[in-house]
Write a protein that holds these residues in place. Structure first.
Motif, PDB file in Angstrom:
ATOM      1  N   LEU A  44      -5.341  -2.817   7.395  1.00  0.00           N
ATOM      2  CA  LEU A  44      -4.817  -2.906   6.022  1.00  0.00           C
ATOM      3  C   LEU A  44      -4.954  -4.322   5.474  1.00  0.00           C
ATOM      4  O   LEU A  44      -5.257  -4.514   4.297  1.00  0.00           O
ATOM      5  N   ILE A  54       0.096   2.922  12.540  1.00  0.00           N
ATOM      6  CA  ILE A  54      -0.651   2.380  11.414  1.00  0.00           C
ATOM      7  C   ILE A  54      -1.256   1.043  11.815  1.00  0.00           C
ATOM      8  O   ILE A  54      -0.583   0.179  12.383  1.00  0.00           O
ATOM      9  N   TYR A  92      -3.467   5.943   5.525  1.00  0.00           N
ATOM     10  CA  TYR A  92      -3.569   4.633   6.168  1.00  0.00           C
ATOM     11  C   TYR A  92      -4.516   4.703   7.349  1.00  0.00           C
ATOM     12  O   TYR A  92      -4.669   5.762   7.971  1.00  0.00           O
ATOM     13  N   TRP A 112       0.872  -1.181   0.000  1.00  0.00           N
ATOM     14  CA  TRP A 112       0.000   0.000   0.000  1.00  0.00           C
ATOM     15  C   TRP A 112       0.905   1.227   0.000  1.00  0.00           C
ATOM     16  O   TRP A 112       1.710   1.411   0.906  1.00  0.00           O
TER      17      TRP A 112
END
Length: 545
Positions: free
Chosen positions: A532, A527, A519, A482
């Protein structure tokens, strides 16, 4: 080891550096010296006692980095109530869980945070509040909770205003405070900090005066902090980065705290310039936001000397920019977790540049570290990856009301098992390559996302990158990257793969590449890789339900 309580540290600094500024809130034009800070926290400690809060009681605090949060941290440190830190992003179910699990008797809260009304949430949890006498809440779900205090002078039914709370100090003599102050012991629990709860429910980490005072002292020593330093702290207080690496590391050295209620890259840059800050704290995403802000080059950051980058793995390229562009040439990296007070290892300003940007340094004095094979429990050879375990003064007393989780985290020999994969080199420097649960196994090959991320960071168009694993029928797992691009930059999937070919092994080139603007983040700036991974499953069609 320092055998002093949090409150004794404040008094020591008031005695030694009484005229030095203890804290500054640039956005509110508030400046207080250590002498004033000591008096303010004495007065507030008396208010806690006057309100009927006793040593060992649990006081939850829920707001961004307001002055009242700072004063409460050190006032409870003087009278012995246990400060229970609450994540600013919490909503109704999460706050209910924390208040119930922690047995909090008191909740101090801000009015709102980023559009979420804390007042509405506490009234939804405790509908009896609006009809209750202040200080006498009766709620069957939360039988321990008696008092709610708001950090303002706006009147809400059943809730003490800040002025009403502060006025209780008048009912308590100096002698009463001194008796309570003298009764505190360095091994008393003084903080309960809740872990983020990315797996299961959050756990309350019990930390003592000794845990956090000694950790903060060592952190500041490594930064070479003195009363002449000015430390910009934009990281949240509720996280150990804010209240140990931030405020307490400054206070143990008589340094000035330059405080921001919430992170904003522009406000940080302005504070560093206007207050001539010598140190700046942040997680990597904060430094990235500052360095890439369109107005970054209009600010003078030449006063910077040091600071801390921590909270999640620090990209090597970002570290280099902070050193060379921002001028913080003595910035350090800290590594640890809440359960270890929190810092286990730290780089030193005089470490070789390669060690400072590519490792998390060596263990602090008085801290033992070993790297083990997570399957066998045996120590691995130098240069081999394994789980990092640590032991020493820094280990928490345990998780509050959760013996089972405590026993799972700390073995019978006192070693805390961090769950982090680390490699120790022949010089004793440690590199963190990821979480055990983040490791990707592709076709029998162990791949550590950090290695791929560090390589991709070097591409001139890439601002930030995160790599996760997704299921694959042939290889078991494949890599998905990502990527956030720098403003004005363009990059295609095929261009990125071409960049990788011949530079890293074929099996380490991400099969899936997704470009994104941001994110998913925790309130402390970390994060959320598990989110994710969920998004990656959706994108690749692997999500089964």
């Amino acid at each position: 080891m320092i055998e002093k309580t949090v409150g004794q540290i404040v008094r020591d600094m008031a005695h030694s550096y009484g005229d030095v500024e203890a804290y500054v809130y640039p956005e509110h034009q508030i400046r207080k010296t250590y002498r004033e800070f000591d008096q303010e926290t004495d007065d507030l400690a008396k208010a806690f006692i006057g309100l009927g809060i006793r040593k060992g009681e649990h006081v939850a605090i829920w707001s961004d980095n307001k002055r009242e949060w700072l004063l409460s941290q050190y006032a409870t440190g003087k009278m012995g109530a246990v400060l229970v830190t609450v994540n600013t992003n919490y909503q109704q179910a999460e706050l209910t869980y924390l208040l119930e699990q922690s047995d909090a008797t008191t909740l101090i809260l801000g009015e709102e945070f980023k559009g979420t009304s804390y007042i509405e949430i506490i009234n939804a949890i405790c509908p009896e509040l609006s009809a209750s006498e202040k200080g006498n809440l009766q709620n069957s779900k939360l039988p321990h909770l008696k008092r709610v205090i708001v950090m303002s002078d706006n009147d809400y039914p059943g809730i003490f205003t800040w002025s009403e709370f502060a006025a209780y100090a008048e009912q308590v003599s100096d002698q009463t405070l001194e008796e309570q102050f003298a009764s505190l012991h360095i091994d008393d629990v003084i903080n309960i900090q809740y872990t983020s709860g990315t797996t299961g429910f959050p756990k309350g980490v019990m930390l003592t005066h000794s845990n956090i005072v000694n950790n903060a002292q060592l952190i500041g020593d490594y930064m070479k902090l003195t009363e002449k330093d000015r430390v910009c702290i934009p990281v949240p207080f509720f996280h150990c980065f804010g209240c140990v690496l931030g405020t307490l590391a400054a206070v143990t050295h008589g340094a000035t705290m330059v405080l921001l209620e919430q992170f904003d890259p522009l406000k940080v840059l302005r504070a560093v310039q206007d207050e001539k800050c010598t140190a700046l704290h942040g997680v990597p995403t904060m430094f990235i936001a500052e360095l890439n802000h369109p107005e970054y080059h209009t600010f003078d950051t030449s006063s910077l000397r040091t600071g801390i980058m921590a909270g999640s793995p620090c990209p090597i390229e970002v570290m280099k920019k902070v050193i060379h562009d921002m001028g913080a040439d003595e910035i350090t990296i800290c590594y640890g977790q809440t359960e270890s007070s929190p810092v286990i290892t730290q780089t030193r300003p005089d470490d070789a540049i390669e060690k400072r940007v590519a490792t998390v340094g060596k263990p602090h004095p008085g801290v033992e570290v070993k790297i083990i094979d997570p399957l066998t429990g045996q120590e691995v050879a130098s240069g081999e990856p394994g789980e990092l375990c640590t032991r020493g003064y820094l280990i928490m007393k345990g998780y509050y009301n959760n013996d089972e989780a405590t026993e799972a985290a700390i073995d019978q020999e006192g070693w805390l098992h961090t769950g982090d994969i680390a490699v120790m080199d022949e010089d004793g420097y440690i590199a963190i390559t990821g979480r055990i649960k983040d490791m990707i196994i592709r076709g029998g090959e162990n791949i550590y996302p950090r290695e791929i991320e560090e390589f991709l960071y070097q591409h001139p168009a890439i601002q930030d990158v995160q790599v996760v694993g997704v299921p694959d029928a042939k290889y078991g797992e494949e890599l998905m990257a990502w990527i956030i691009l720098k403003e004005g930059s363009a990059l295609t999937e095929e261009e990125l793969r071409s960049y990788c070919r011949g530079k890293i092994s074929h099996h380490k080139i991400p099969k899936y590449i997704e470009f994104t603007d941001a994110y998913p983040m925790t309130a402390s700036g970390k994060i959320q890789k598990y989110v994710l991974r969920e998004r990656s499953l959706e994108k690749t069609g692997m999500k089964t339900s």
